[in-house]
Each structure stands twice: as C-alpha cells, then as structure tokens.
Design an enzyme around this catalytic site. Structure first.
Site, PDB file in Angstrom:
ATOM      1  N   GLN A  79     -40.908 -63.708  98.097  1.00 11.43           N
ATOM      2  CA  GLN A  79     -41.605 -63.112  99.208  1.00 11.43           C
ATOM      3  C   GLN A  79     -42.588 -64.098  99.787  1.00 11.43           C
ATOM      4  O   GLN A  79     -42.641 -63.875 101.114  1.00 11.43           O
ATOM      5  CB  GLN A  79     -42.328 -61.722  98.893  1.00 11.43           C
ATOM      6  CG  GLN A  79     -41.269 -60.714  98.488  1.00 11.43           C
ATOM      7  CD  GLN A  79     -42.119 -59.312  98.538  1.00 11.43           C
ATOM      8  OE1 GLN A  79     -42.497 -59.011  97.125  1.00 11.43           O
ATOM      9  NE2 GLN A  79     -42.353 -58.655  99.489  1.00 11.43           N
ATOM     10  N   HIS A  91     -39.435 -59.969  89.505  1.00 13.86           N
ATOM     11  CA  HIS A  91     -39.699 -59.327  90.735  1.00 13.86           C
ATOM     12  C   HIS A  91     -38.610 -59.181  91.446  1.00 13.86           C
ATOM     13  O   HIS A  91     -38.671 -60.034  92.703  1.00 13.86           O
ATOM     14  CB  HIS A  91     -40.929 -59.709  91.411  1.00 13.86           C
ATOM     15  CG  HIS A  91     -41.674 -58.667  92.304  1.00 13.86           C
ATOM     16  ND1 HIS A  91     -42.882 -58.275  91.960  1.00 13.86           N
ATOM     17  CD2 HIS A  91     -41.143 -58.350  93.345  1.00 13.86           C
ATOM     18  CE1 HIS A  91     -43.282 -57.629  93.146  1.00 13.86           C
ATOM     19  NE2 HIS A  91     -42.025 -57.390  94.044  1.00 13.86           N
ATOM     20  N   ASN A 110     -40.910 -55.666  87.642  1.00  9.39           N
ATOM     21  CA  ASN A 110     -41.423 -54.888  88.776  1.00  9.39           C
ATOM     22  C   ASN A 110     -40.390 -53.945  89.314  1.00  9.39           C
ATOM     23  O   ASN A 110     -39.447 -53.964  89.703  1.00  9.39           O
ATOM     24  CB  ASN A 110     -41.699 -55.746  89.678  1.00  9.39           C
ATOM     25  CG  ASN A 110     -42.451 -55.010  90.987  1.00  9.39           C
ATOM     26  OD1 ASN A 110     -43.346 -54.742  91.104  1.00  9.39           O
ATOM     27  ND2 ASN A 110     -41.508 -54.936  92.303  1.00  9.39           N
ATOM     28  N   GLU A 111     -40.784 -52.460  89.176  1.00 10.56           N
ATOM     29  CA  GLU A 111     -39.961 -51.302  89.877  1.00 10.56           C
ATOM     30  C   GLU A 111     -38.594 -51.310  89.520  1.00 10.56           C
ATOM     31  O   GLU A 111     -37.818 -51.692  90.264  1.00 10.56           O
ATOM     32  CB  GLU A 111     -40.403 -51.638  91.466  1.00 10.56           C
ATOM     33  CG  GLU A 111     -41.700 -51.409  91.918  1.00 10.56           C
ATOM     34  CD  GLU A 111     -41.820 -51.108  93.264  1.00 10.56           C
ATOM     35  OE1 GLU A 111     -40.941 -51.093  94.076  1.00 10.56           O
ATOM     36  OE2 GLU A 111     -43.079 -50.834  93.941  1.00 10.56           O
ATOM     37  N   TYR A 124     -47.555 -45.899  97.061  1.00  8.78           N
ATOM     38  CA  TYR A 124     -47.844 -46.088  98.270  1.00  8.78           C
ATOM     39  C   TYR A 124     -47.512 -44.802  99.053  1.00  8.78           C
ATOM     40  O   TYR A 124     -48.310 -44.642 100.074  1.00  8.78           O
ATOM     41  CB  TYR A 124     -46.206 -46.895  98.920  1.00  8.78           C
ATOM     42  CG  TYR A 124     -46.661 -48.182  98.395  1.00  8.78           C
ATOM     43  CD1 TYR A 124     -45.959 -48.727  97.375  1.00  8.78           C
ATOM     44  CD2 TYR A 124     -47.259 -49.299  99.449  1.00  8.78           C
ATOM     45  CE1 TYR A 124     -46.168 -50.137  96.983  1.00  8.78           C
ATOM     46  CE2 TYR A 124     -47.451 -50.363  99.006  1.00  8.78           C
ATOM     47  CZ  TYR A 124     -46.992 -51.150  97.890  1.00  8.78           C
ATOM     48  OH  TYR A 124     -46.998 -52.363  97.627  1.00  8.78           O
ATOM     49  N   GLU A 155     -50.049 -52.299  92.768  1.00  5.08           N
ATOM     50  CA  GLU A 155     -49.641 -52.492  94.110  1.00  5.08           C
ATOM     51  C   GLU A 155     -50.102 -51.214  94.926  1.00  5.08           C
ATOM     52  O   GLU A 155     -49.852 -50.032  94.253  1.00  5.08           O
ATOM     53  CB  GLU A 155     -48.090 -52.527  94.355  1.00  5.08           C
ATOM     54  CG  GLU A 155     -47.677 -54.109  94.076  1.00  5.08           C
ATOM     55  CD  GLU A 155     -46.267 -54.392  94.418  1.00  5.08           C
ATOM     56  OE1 GLU A 155     -45.870 -53.740  95.658  1.00  5.08           O
ATOM     57  OE2 GLU A 155     -45.425 -54.860  93.833  1.00  5.08           O
ATOM     58  N   TRP A 165     -51.933 -54.903  97.596  1.00  7.34           N
ATOM     59  CA  TRP A 165     -50.623 -55.340  98.367  1.00  7.34           C
ATOM     60  C   TRP A 165     -50.612 -55.556  99.617  1.00  7.34           C
ATOM     61  O   TRP A 165     -50.692 -54.585 100.625  1.00  7.34           O
ATOM     62  CB  TRP A 165     -49.382 -54.603  97.957  1.00  7.34           C
ATOM     63  CG  TRP A 165     -48.004 -55.334  98.395  1.00  7.34           C
ATOM     64  CD1 TRP A 165     -47.597 -55.301  99.511  1.00  7.34           C
ATOM     65  CD2 TRP A 165     -47.271 -56.366  97.695  1.00  7.34           C
ATOM     66  NE1 TRP A 165     -46.624 -56.264  99.796  1.00  7.34           N
ATOM     67  CE2 TRP A 165     -46.346 -56.854  98.397  1.00  7.34           C
ATOM     68  CE3 TRP A 165     -47.459 -56.820  96.492  1.00  7.34           C
ATOM     69  CZ2 TRP A 165     -45.490 -57.755  98.072  1.00  7.34           C
ATOM     70  CZ3 TRP A 165     -46.685 -57.526  95.963  1.00  7.34           C
ATOM     71  CH2 TRP A 165     -45.538 -58.255  96.618  1.00  7.34           C
ATOM     72  N   GLU A 172     -40.674 -59.102 103.534  1.00  8.09           N
ATOM     73  CA  GLU A 172     -40.840 -57.647 103.281  1.00  8.09           C
ATOM     74  C   GLU A 172     -39.254 -57.324 102.866  1.00  8.09           C
ATOM     75  O   GLU A 172     -38.730 -55.990 103.607  1.00  8.09           O
ATOM     76  CB  GLU A 172     -41.480 -56.959 104.166  1.00  8.09           C
ATOM     77  CG  GLU A 172     -41.476 -55.401 103.830  1.00  8.09           C
ATOM     78  CD  GLU A 172     -41.635 -55.335 102.445  1.00  8.09           C
ATOM     79  OE1 GLU A 172     -42.900 -55.884 101.799  1.00  8.09           O
ATOM     80  OE2 GLU A 172     -40.978 -54.570 101.644  1.00  8.09           O
ATOM     81  N   TRP A 173     -38.795 -57.938 102.108  1.00  2.99           N
ATOM     82  CA  TRP A 173     -37.135 -57.537 101.838  1.00  2.99           C
ATOM     83  C   TRP A 173     -36.354 -57.390 102.860  1.00  2.99           C
ATOM     84  O   TRP A 173     -35.988 -58.212 103.767  1.00  2.99           O
ATOM     85  CB  TRP A 173     -37.538 -56.296 100.752  1.00  2.99           C
ATOM     86  CG  TRP A 173     -38.245 -56.821  99.477  1.00  2.99           C
ATOM     87  CD1 TRP A 173     -39.462 -56.210  99.148  1.00  2.99           C
ATOM     88  CD2 TRP A 173     -38.097 -57.860  98.572  1.00  2.99           C
ATOM     89  NE1 TRP A 173     -40.131 -56.978  98.173  1.00  2.99           N
ATOM     90  CE2 TRP A 173     -39.163 -57.940  97.603  1.00  2.99           C
ATOM     91  CE3 TRP A 173     -37.090 -58.910  98.282  1.00  2.99           C
ATOM     92  CZ2 TRP A 173     -39.431 -58.901  96.623  1.00  2.99           C
ATOM     93  CZ3 TRP A 173     -37.262 -59.532  97.359  1.00  2.99           C
ATOM     94  CH2 TRP A 173     -38.284 -59.625  96.407  1.00  2.99           C
TER      95      TRP A 173
HETATM   96  N1  8P2 Z   1     -42.029 -52.185 100.666  1.00  3.43           N
HETATM   97  N2  8P2 Z   1     -43.091 -52.473 100.381  1.00  3.43           N
HETATM   98  C1  8P2 Z   1     -44.108 -53.048 100.098  1.00  3.43           C
HETATM   99  C2  8P2 Z   1     -44.062 -53.693  98.403  1.00  3.43           C
HETATM  100  C3  8P2 Z   1     -42.882 -54.827  98.217  1.00  3.43           C
HETATM  101  O1  8P2 Z   1     -43.370 -55.861  99.186  1.00  3.43           O
HETATM  102  C4  8P2 Z   1     -43.027 -54.987  96.939  1.00  3.43           C
HETATM  103  O2  8P2 Z   1     -42.225 -56.220  96.615  1.00  3.43           O
HETATM  104  C5  8P2 Z   1     -42.410 -53.940  95.873  1.00  3.43           C
HETATM  105  O3  8P2 Z   1     -43.075 -54.364  94.534  1.00  3.43           O
HETATM  106  C6  8P2 Z   1     -42.949 -52.663  96.314  1.00  3.43           C
HETATM  107  O4  8P2 Z   1     -42.332 -52.076  97.662  1.00  3.43           O
HETATM  108  C7  8P2 Z   1     -43.549 -52.335  97.627  1.00  3.43           C
END
Ligand code: 8P2
Length: 445
Positions: free
Chosen positions: A18, A119, A163-164, A286, A351, A398, A405-406
């Site tokens: 990111q 991640h 991560n997640e 979140y 986060e 975060w 942002e993906w």
């Molecule tokens: N969307 N959003 C913000 C944030 C993302 O940018 C992070 O990479 C993830 O770990 C998680 O989803 C949260």
C-alpha cells in the site's frame, strides 16, 4: 482525561504493497496484487501500487514523521516477494537488507518495530501453483518465516504472522473483489484453512527468535436488522469472526459452520498447529456488520454463500468507505472476546481508522475534524473495554499515510498525513497533531 494503562503502546500501521512502490526494484518479484491491480476493472480508476507513496525510497523521511507523532511502536509489513521473489527458492538479499535498515532505524529512534509477515502480497509464482488453495503454500510460508527469523530474529520485538486471513481468503478467493480475484466458495474455505495452517507453521519458527508472536484478525460485531434475521446474523458471525477465532484460540472450527459449509479439509494435526499459543492477538476494528436474511429484498449481497445480506442502517453516520461509525462496537467486541474465549491472550488493536473526504484548504491545511471525532470515539470505547477488564496493550491507528486502498485505489484516504501523489509531499492533517497530543498524554484529554 481517559488515561491508558502504564506502558500502553501507541502506534500507527502501514502495509508494504500500500505504500512502498518500487515494485520491480532490487530483485523484487511480482505479487498477486501487482497482477490483480493490472487487471482492467479490478481496481478503481485502474490504480496500482507501482508507485504508491514511494516509501521504499522515502522511508527515512516517513520515519521522521513517526518521531514527530511520538509513537512508541510502528506496525508495518514485509513484502514476501522482495525477500523470496519466487515465493520459495533463492533468497533476495537486497530485500532482507532493506528491511534490516528499516528495523535498525526504528530501534535507533526508540520505536518498537511490529512486523507483519503477510499483508496480502503473495508472490505470484505461488499463485501460479494455486496460491492459498494449494496446501504446499503452507510450507512456503514456513520457509519464508525461517528466512526472516534468521535475518531479523535478534531485533524484532513483535511478529504478526498474518493480517486479516478472512479478507485474504473470503474476499480474495470467495468474492473475487481482492487479489487473486477468484470467486468460489470452496476455494475461499481452502484458502482460509491453509492460511491458518501457515500461521500455525510459522509460530514455532518465530518463537525461536527474541520476539513475541501474534496474528491479526479483522473482527466485527454482527447485528440482525430484525429478530427474524438472527439466524442469518449468526451465520455471518460464524464466517467473519468465529471461523478464525475458534481455531486460533480454542483449537476447533465452530460446529454450526462446519455443518453449514460441509467443511472436511482439515487434516490430522492441523487444528493443534493452528492453536499454537499466542503472545498477543491483533484485532483490526472498523465497524459493526448489520445483517438481513437472504430472503429479504435488500442491497449489498455481501454473503451470498451464507444466505445473508449486509444492510447499512440509514440512520447511522458513515465513513467514505460506507461503513457505519460505531465506536461502541469496539467495546462490545473486546468484551465478547474476553467472555467467549477464556484463552484470550493480551490484545493489540492493530488497526482502527477511517476514510473521509479530506480537503486541502487554500492555506494548505487539512482540518479533518471527522477523523479526530472518529478516533476519539473509538479510543473512549477502548478505554471502556479496558475498564471492563479486557487486557489491551496497545493501539495502532490506520494509517500513517494516505495510501493504496486495495480495490478502492487512491480514492480513499485513511492517513494521519495527507499524500499528494503527484509530488509525494506529505502534509500533517489536524488529526496527526491531535494524535501526537493523545500519545504524549497517554490518553484522551
Ligand atoms: N479498508 N480498509 C482500511 C484497511 C486496509 O487498508 C488494511 O490494509 C487492512 O488490513 C484492513 O482493511 C483495513
């Protein structure tokens, strides 16, 4: 004043893909996010992480921002494809050297490096062989952990394996909204299991280092829109929360969800490995999740496999991501964890943050009052959870910088520092100054 406990860690968080850019520099191999973001229509505006915040080259100036904030910890991720360009095989020493420089600089600043191994940027070469649906990726991750432990094991105080994993599996292999862009329920379940097994394989490796070991999960309290939606809500809670918490903290998958999914892919020893004792649990929070059953005509079919839909209550305020702003959900979540999981280790909020429509005013400032209110509300809820007896050891906002942002590309800004992507100029938002004051006070004024 809502003071946090003595020794509470205050931090900010980022992730390699990111912010780094330089996706072909110094031997880095391609990741699934390089491939996915180059796929037409996959990411808003066709954005990619090719440049991002140019952090791979500007990391020293960004670390000066950490000192400006006064944080005691910084969570960031290693790019697996920088260290093992093919995912396995030949180690890229340049990649290890880069991260060794970052860790040493943080330590010299008196900032605790909290290092995430994965991640979401899986080496593409592994995806070419099935990625997380291929059980062999477990061993590849264990080898990656060995390489990293050997190189950095004497100086990283806290490791986060994944991560997640819910997002990596259910969004990357289930809905296809994230890399690798596969939309198949069984692939999502296989990926989720293999991610958890990879975590279990890495824990003993990282435990050989001087650092503590944990994992980060994204959790959300799930609410039924009406009492008739209670079963659907339980299924979504089962998918989003319990499918990961139960194996990690209790060594079993939730029975109701095994039945719902017809899941039978765990092999002997898997669950024991996944449930390896943790030094801490990382929690990303979140928002809450509101759910209606599948037979209700509602938008947002987020969980078609669960015969449930996510509903966004009109009456609640939202961030630019469309997520409802519900600080008390953080308190609710943490108290639930303490109640439902007797083996709960100390928690780090790894986060929490929000995207808003940040505006650079004519004087060159960003008065992001909404973000300050969001963070203040969630820190107050966190203090409530601690007062209720939950052992929380730290909080990571975060994010340090606006970043990629993906699937939303650069259209969603979460940073305490605004990034002008045309000039790469960093600009402290009002929330950065506010957060620095909170860190200095060790709590809310
Ligand atoms: N969307 N959003 C913000 C944030 C993302 O940018 C992070 O990479 C993830 O770990 C998680 O989803 C949260």
């Amino acid at each position: 004043m809502r003071a946090m406990p003595e020794g509470f860690r205050w931090g900010v968080a980022t992730a390699a893909y990111q912010i780094e850019g330089s996706v072909s520099a110094d031997g880095r191999g391609p990741s699934i996010w390089d491939t996915f973001s180059a796929t037409p229509g996959a990411v808003r505006h066709g954005d990619t992480g090719a440049i991002a915040c140019d952090h791979y080259r500007r990391w020293k100036q960004d670390f000066a921002l950490l000192s400006e904030l006064g944080v005691s910890a910084y969570r960031f991720s290693l790019a697996w494809p920088r260290i093992l360009p093919e995912g396995t095989g030949q180690v890229n020493q340049s990649g290890l050297d880069h991260y060794r420089r970052l860790v040493d600089d943080l330590l010299a600043r008196g900032i605790e490096p909290v290092v995430t191994l994965y991640h979401w940027d899986l080496p593409q070469a592994l995806q070419d062989r099935g990625g997380w649906t291929n059980r062999a990726t477990i061993d590849a991750f264990a080898r990656y952990a060995e390489v990293v432990a050997e190189a950095l094991g004497d100086r990283v105080p806290r490791w986060i394996t994944l991560n997640e994993p819910w997002v990596s599996s259910f969004v990357g292999y289930g809905s296809g909204r994230h890399a690798p862009g596969i939309a198949d329920g069984r692939s999502a379940l296989l990926a989720a299991h293999h991610l958890l097994c990879a975590h279990g394989a890495a824990v003993p490796v990282l435990r050989e280092t001087s650092g503590q070991v944990g994992v980060t999960v994204n959790l959300s309290p799930v609410r039924p829109v009406t009492p008739e939606d209670a079963d659907a809500a339980r299924r979504v809670d089962g998918c989003q929360n319990r499918w990961f918490l139960d194996p990690l903290l209790a060594g079993r998958y939730p029975e109701d969800m095994i039945e719902w999914y017809g899941f039978a892919d765990a092999e002997p020893g898997d669950l024991e490995s996944i449930a390896a004792p943790l030094d801490f649990l990382g929690v990303n929070y979140y928002t809450r999740t509101w759910v209606a059953s599948g037979d209700r005509d509602v938008p947002h079919p987020v969980h078609p496999s669960l015969d449930a839909h996510q509903v966004l209550p009109e009456k609640l305020p939202r961030t630019l991501m469309g997520w409802t702003i519900e600080p008390d959900g953080l308190r609710e979540l943490l108290v639930r964890l303490r109640t439902d999981y007797p083996g709960l280790p100390p928690v780090l909020i790894t986060e929490n943050g929000a995207a808003f429509d940040d505006y650079v005013d004519p004087e060159g400032g960003v008065d992001d009052e909404e973000r300050i209110a969001f963070l203040a509300g969630h820190l107050s809820a966190l203090a409530d959870a601690i007062d209720a007896g939950v052992d929380v050891r730290g909080y990571f906002c975060w994010s340090l910088l606006d970043n990629f942002e993906w699937a939303e590309g650069y259209g969603r800004r979460f940073g305490l520092y605004h990034v002008d992507y045309a000039t790469q100029h960093r600009l402290a938002k009002a929330s950065a100054r506010w957060y620095a004051d909170v860190v200095k006070r060790n709590g809310l004024p």
